[in-house]
Design a protein around this motif. Sequence first.
Motif, PDB file in Angstrom:
ATOM      1  N   LYS A  88       1.109  -1.204   0.102  1.00 54.59           N
ATOM      2  CA  LYS A  88      -0.139  -0.157  -0.370  1.00 54.59           C
ATOM      3  C   LYS A  88       0.864   1.116  -0.070  1.00 54.59           C
ATOM      4  CE  LYS A  88      -1.276  -0.274   4.543  1.00 54.59           C
ATOM      5  NZ  LYS A  88      -1.895  -0.860   5.935  1.00 54.59           N
ATOM      6  N   TYR A 118      -3.684  -3.226  -7.107  1.00 50.87           N
ATOM      7  CA  TYR A 118      -3.209  -3.604  -6.526  1.00 50.87           C
ATOM      8  C   TYR A 118      -3.376  -5.361  -5.924  1.00 50.87           C
ATOM      9  CZ  TYR A 118      -2.863  -2.711  -1.715  1.00 50.87           C
ATOM     10  OH  TYR A 118      -2.643  -2.842   0.423  1.00 50.87           O
ATOM     11  N   SER A 177      -8.635  -3.393  -7.286  1.00 47.32           N
ATOM     12  CA  SER A 177      -8.014  -4.712  -6.650  1.00 47.32           C
ATOM     13  C   SER A 177      -7.952  -6.267  -6.423  1.00 47.32           C
ATOM     14  CB  SER A 177      -8.133  -4.206  -4.807  1.00 47.32           C
ATOM     15  OG  SER A 177      -9.475  -4.463  -4.868  1.00 47.32           O
ATOM     16  N   PRO A 231     -12.815  -2.567  -7.233  1.00 50.71           N
ATOM     17  CA  PRO A 231     -12.795  -3.871  -6.134  1.00 50.71           C
ATOM     18  C   PRO A 231     -12.705  -5.139  -6.178  1.00 50.71           C
ATOM     19  CG  PRO A 231     -14.329  -2.457  -5.220  1.00 50.71           C
ATOM     20  CD  PRO A 231     -13.667  -1.877  -6.413  1.00 50.71           C
ATOM     21  N   LEU A 250     -10.063  -0.378   1.563  1.00 52.01           N
ATOM     22  CA  LEU A 250      -9.147  -0.206   0.113  1.00 52.01           C
ATOM     23  C   LEU A 250      -9.292   1.475  -0.095  1.00 52.01           C
ATOM     24  CD1 LEU A 250     -10.713  -3.228  -1.279  1.00 52.01           C
ATOM     25  CD2 LEU A 250      -8.716  -2.590  -0.638  1.00 52.01           C
ATOM     26  N   LEU A 271      -2.571  -5.496   4.169  1.00 52.46           N
ATOM     27  CA  LEU A 271      -3.705  -4.408   5.166  1.00 52.46           C
ATOM     28  C   LEU A 271      -4.455  -4.494   6.473  1.00 52.46           C
ATOM     29  CD1 LEU A 271      -5.965  -5.226   1.742  1.00 52.46           C
ATOM     30  CD2 LEU A 271      -5.485  -3.157   2.348  1.00 52.46           C
TER      31      LEU A 271
END
Length: 281
Positions: A7, A91, A53, A27, A136, A98
């Motif tokens: 990140k 990502y 992501s 996402p 996110l 995370l």
Amino acid sequence: MVVYTQKETLVQALSSTKKIGKIGFVPTMGALHNGHISLVNKALGENNLVVVSIFVNPTQFNNNSDLQKYPRTPDDDISLLKKLKGEIIVYLPEVSDLYEDAVSAKHYNFGGLENEMEGKHRKGHFDGVGTIVSKLIKIVKPDTAYFGEKDFQQLQIVKKLVSIENLPVNIVGCPILREKNGLAMSSRNKRLTAKQFEEAAIIYRTLNEVRKKFSTTSIADLNTLVAERFLQNPHLKLEYFEIANEKTLKTAKRKTKASKYRAFIAAFAGEVRLIDNMPLN
């Protein structure tokens, strides 16, 4: 297309690109299919840059076996995204990036939305969804985020999350894409046998039948009809069928002219759990 796994480096890259225009965000949990691609293409058409992501979020699974068996195809996913035209950043983090040292979900009060349908059958699921979506969005800081309507309850939860946390992002719901037999596109479909895939079309056929009869048939009779349809098919086991108010997601007992309704189904094909929904009026 650039792939980031941490990140910190993603945030650094986005801090410079933010100056050139709007950022869209899609996402996903990977195992991408044409439904995902439709979201990415919509985002590409409305933004200067799109972040996708790919992360299988452990805190939204209440069944560890389901988590372990969830399809993971990162190389194929990246190859698929590379074929698209437009500026895309991927990502692809590890769990530790995370969640760091605490793989746990924050508890949310979504005003009762979390207690209906999926919430009844997957305890804590929406706490996990809210936790990861919040994380996110705070990392990516998109102008707009795109979610498919196949997970309609999740879409409503995410909209509520944005309101609760005052996140500066627009949430867009996108139509369900379907296979030729009507089955809603899903990463879980990859786990179906050819026979199960064929038989799973009963979900779409049943929802269509409910939609066509909705204006002339009581909700009680529609509930009975759906139960009968699934009893006639030994290959799929109905977990639940509900007709719910689109806004509150509360189960409807009778119809009122002022309300919009949607039919929801969850069913098992062997060990594979499938969900779908359809607007009724």
